[in-house]
Design a protein around this motif. Structure first.
Motif, PDB file in Angstrom:
ATOM      1  N   LEU A  10       5.710 -57.598 -95.872  1.00 47.80           N
ATOM      2  CA  LEU A  10       6.165 -57.016 -94.958  1.00 47.80           C
ATOM      3  C   LEU A  10       6.863 -56.207 -94.445  1.00 47.80           C
ATOM      4  O   LEU A  10       6.016 -55.409 -93.692  1.00 47.80           O
ATOM      5  N   GLU A  11       7.641 -55.350 -95.297  1.00 41.60           N
ATOM      6  CA  GLU A  11       7.578 -54.101 -95.364  1.00 41.60           C
ATOM      7  C   GLU A  11       6.499 -53.589 -95.807  1.00 41.60           C
ATOM      8  O   GLU A  11       6.656 -52.002 -94.916  1.00 41.60           O
ATOM      9  N   PHE A  12       5.262 -53.401 -96.370  1.00 46.38           N
ATOM     10  CA  PHE A  12       4.418 -52.352 -96.912  1.00 46.38           C
ATOM     11  C   PHE A  12       3.833 -53.191 -95.785  1.00 46.38           C
ATOM     12  O   PHE A  12       3.369 -51.527 -94.875  1.00 46.38           O
ATOM     13  N   GLU A  13       3.570 -53.927 -94.972  1.00 44.77           N
ATOM     14  CA  GLU A  13       2.640 -54.404 -93.719  1.00 44.77           C
ATOM     15  C   GLU A  13       3.378 -53.527 -92.365  1.00 44.77           C
ATOM     16  O   GLU A  13       2.922 -52.529 -91.699  1.00 44.77           O
ATOM     17  N   LEU A  14       4.348 -53.369 -92.447  1.00 41.05           N
ATOM     18  CA  LEU A  14       5.731 -52.819 -90.968  1.00 41.05           C
ATOM     19  C   LEU A  14       5.095 -50.795 -91.275  1.00 41.05           C
ATOM     20  O   LEU A  14       4.926 -50.590 -90.675  1.00 41.05           O
ATOM     21  N   GLN A  15       5.659 -50.467 -92.538  1.00 42.60           N
ATOM     22  CA  GLN A  15       5.069 -49.313 -93.113  1.00 42.60           C
ATOM     23  C   GLN A  15       3.964 -48.995 -93.067  1.00 42.60           C
ATOM     24  O   GLN A  15       3.698 -47.441 -91.727  1.00 42.60           O
ATOM     25  N   GLU A  16       2.796 -49.949 -92.615  1.00 40.92           N
ATOM     26  CA  GLU A  16       1.831 -49.297 -92.658  1.00 40.92           C
ATOM     27  C   GLU A  16       1.402 -48.938 -90.762  1.00 40.92           C
ATOM     28  O   GLU A  16       1.094 -48.132 -90.589  1.00 40.92           O
ATOM     29  N   VAL A  17       1.791 -49.872 -90.334  1.00 37.19           N
ATOM     30  CA  VAL A  17       1.692 -50.522 -89.027  1.00 37.19           C
ATOM     31  C   VAL A  17       2.897 -48.912 -88.049  1.00 37.19           C
ATOM     32  O   VAL A  17       2.329 -47.692 -87.603  1.00 37.19           O
ATOM     33  N   TYR A  18       3.343 -48.462 -89.462  1.00 37.76           N
ATOM     34  CA  TYR A  18       4.663 -47.550 -88.768  1.00 37.76           C
ATOM     35  C   TYR A  18       4.012 -46.298 -88.895  1.00 37.76           C
ATOM     36  O   TYR A  18       3.292 -45.333 -88.315  1.00 37.76           O
ATOM     37  N   LEU A  19       3.006 -45.397 -89.939  1.00 34.04           N
ATOM     38  CA  LEU A  19       2.213 -44.764 -90.110  1.00 34.04           C
ATOM     39  C   LEU A  19       0.723 -44.635 -89.135  1.00 34.04           C
ATOM     40  O   LEU A  19       0.932 -43.490 -88.589  1.00 34.04           O
ATOM     41  N   THR A  20       0.327 -45.617 -88.791  1.00 35.37           N
ATOM     42  CA  THR A  20      -0.684 -45.790 -87.808  1.00 35.37           C
ATOM     43  C   THR A  20      -0.418 -46.003 -86.479  1.00 35.37           C
ATOM     44  O   THR A  20      -0.404 -44.706 -85.632  1.00 35.37           O
ATOM     45  N   GLY A  21       1.586 -45.627 -86.427  1.00 34.55           N
ATOM     46  CA  GLY A  21       2.037 -45.260 -84.888  1.00 34.55           C
ATOM     47  C   GLY A  21       1.776 -43.756 -84.937  1.00 34.55           C
ATOM     48  O   GLY A  21       1.719 -42.818 -83.883  1.00 34.55           O
ATOM     49  N   LYS A  22       2.497 -42.719 -86.287  1.00 38.20           N
ATOM     50  CA  LYS A  22       2.797 -42.353 -85.620  1.00 38.20           C
ATOM     51  C   LYS A  22       1.103 -40.743 -86.494  1.00 38.20           C
ATOM     52  O   LYS A  22       1.103 -39.987 -85.022  1.00 38.20           O
ATOM     53  N   GLN A  23      -0.104 -42.076 -85.866  1.00 37.29           N
ATOM     54  CA  GLN A  23      -1.257 -41.107 -85.954  1.00 37.29           C
ATOM     55  C   GLN A  23      -1.278 -41.338 -85.005  1.00 37.29           C
ATOM     56  O   GLN A  23      -1.751 -40.023 -84.498  1.00 37.29           O
ATOM     57  N   TRP A  24      -1.173 -41.845 -84.162  1.00 39.37           N
ATOM     58  CA  TRP A  24      -1.645 -41.648 -82.506  1.00 39.37           C
ATOM     59  C   TRP A  24      -0.351 -41.451 -81.890  1.00 39.37           C
ATOM     60  O   TRP A  24      -0.840 -40.784 -81.048  1.00 39.37           O
ATOM     61  N   GLN A  25       0.677 -40.734 -82.582  1.00 41.04           N
ATOM     62  CA  GLN A  25       1.463 -39.461 -82.224  1.00 41.04           C
ATOM     63  C   GLN A  25       0.890 -38.155 -82.065  1.00 41.04           C
ATOM     64  O   GLN A  25       0.520 -37.349 -80.918  1.00 41.04           O
ATOM     65  N   SER A  26       0.283 -38.563 -82.860  1.00 31.43           N
ATOM     66  CA  SER A  26      -1.064 -37.309 -83.508  1.00 31.43           C
ATOM     67  C   SER A  26      -1.829 -36.850 -82.702  1.00 31.43           C
ATOM     68  O   SER A  26      -2.587 -35.938 -81.998  1.00 31.43           O
ATOM     69  N   ASP A  27      -2.048 -37.947 -82.375  1.00 31.38           N
ATOM     70  CA  ASP A  27      -3.516 -38.189 -81.287  1.00 31.38           C
ATOM     71  C   ASP A  27      -2.908 -37.749 -79.744  1.00 31.38           C
ATOM     72  O   ASP A  27      -4.069 -37.150 -78.844  1.00 31.38           O
ATOM     73  N   LEU A  28      -2.197 -37.875 -79.637  1.00 28.64           N
ATOM     74  CA  LEU A  28      -1.920 -38.114 -78.197  1.00 28.64           C
ATOM     75  C   LEU A  28      -1.047 -36.866 -78.197  1.00 28.64           C
ATOM     76  O   LEU A  28      -1.371 -35.711 -77.128  1.00 28.64           O
ATOM     77  N   SER A  29      -0.500 -35.818 -79.431  1.00 26.25           N
ATOM     78  CA  SER A  29      -0.590 -34.548 -79.065  1.00 26.25           C
ATOM     79  C   SER A  29      -1.652 -33.231 -78.659  1.00 26.25           C
ATOM     80  O   SER A  29      -2.232 -32.460 -78.047  1.00 26.25           O
ATOM     81  N   PHE A  30      -2.843 -34.539 -80.067  1.00 28.97           N
ATOM     82  CA  PHE A  30      -3.659 -33.224 -79.767  1.00 28.97           C
ATOM     83  C   PHE A  30      -4.707 -33.416 -78.477  1.00 28.97           C
ATOM     84  O   PHE A  30      -5.231 -32.820 -77.422  1.00 28.97           O
TER      85      PHE A  30
END
Length: 130
Positions: A10-30
């Motif tokens: 579960l922790e691994f999956e949550l970390q993947e979701v967290y990293l995906t969210g960070k990528q979305w933040q980068s996309d929104l900055s773009f």
């Protein structure tokens, strides 16, 4: 209830979701940078000028897209904060709402990217037509 840090999968999956969210933040900055660039292009006085109705329409679409991006950013920031609590503070296991939020944000970011791409193409076409 089992704590997140006691469930490595579960922790691994949550970390993947967290990293995906960070990528979305980068996309929104773009998207924000692209929106600023397009706003400058729409207000630029150099030829070939876009016909006023097209320019007004594109400016309105861009303003609407920027408002939507701001709303997505707020929801995404809240989502990331919730994930951080799950990962760092070891709150109880996530519920179905987390998955629903993830899917909704995924669609919203994708749609925001598509809308901005459409505005860019419309701007290029309007400049070609002028």
């Amino acid at each position: 209830m089992k704590k997140t840090n006691e469930d490595p999968e579960l922790e691994f999956e949550l970390q993947e979701v967290y990293l995906t969210g960070k990528q979305w933040q980068s996309d929104l900055s773009f998207l924000e940078e692209e929106s600023n660039f397009l706003a400058g292009q729409l207000s630029a006085p150099y030829p070939p000028a876009i016909a006023p109705p097209s320019q007004h329409n594109l400016a309105a679409r861009l303003a609407n897209a920027r408002d939507i991006q701001g709303g997505i950013r707020i929801k995404l920031d809240n989502f990331i904060q919730h994930l951080e609590l799950l990962l760092l503070v070891t709150e109880p296991e996530p519920d179905l709402a987390l998955l629903e939020d993830f899917v909704a944000l995924q669609a919203a970011v994708r749609d925001a990217l598509d809308v901005l791409k459409g505005i860019k193409y419309a701007l290029v076409e309007a400049r070609r037509a002028a």
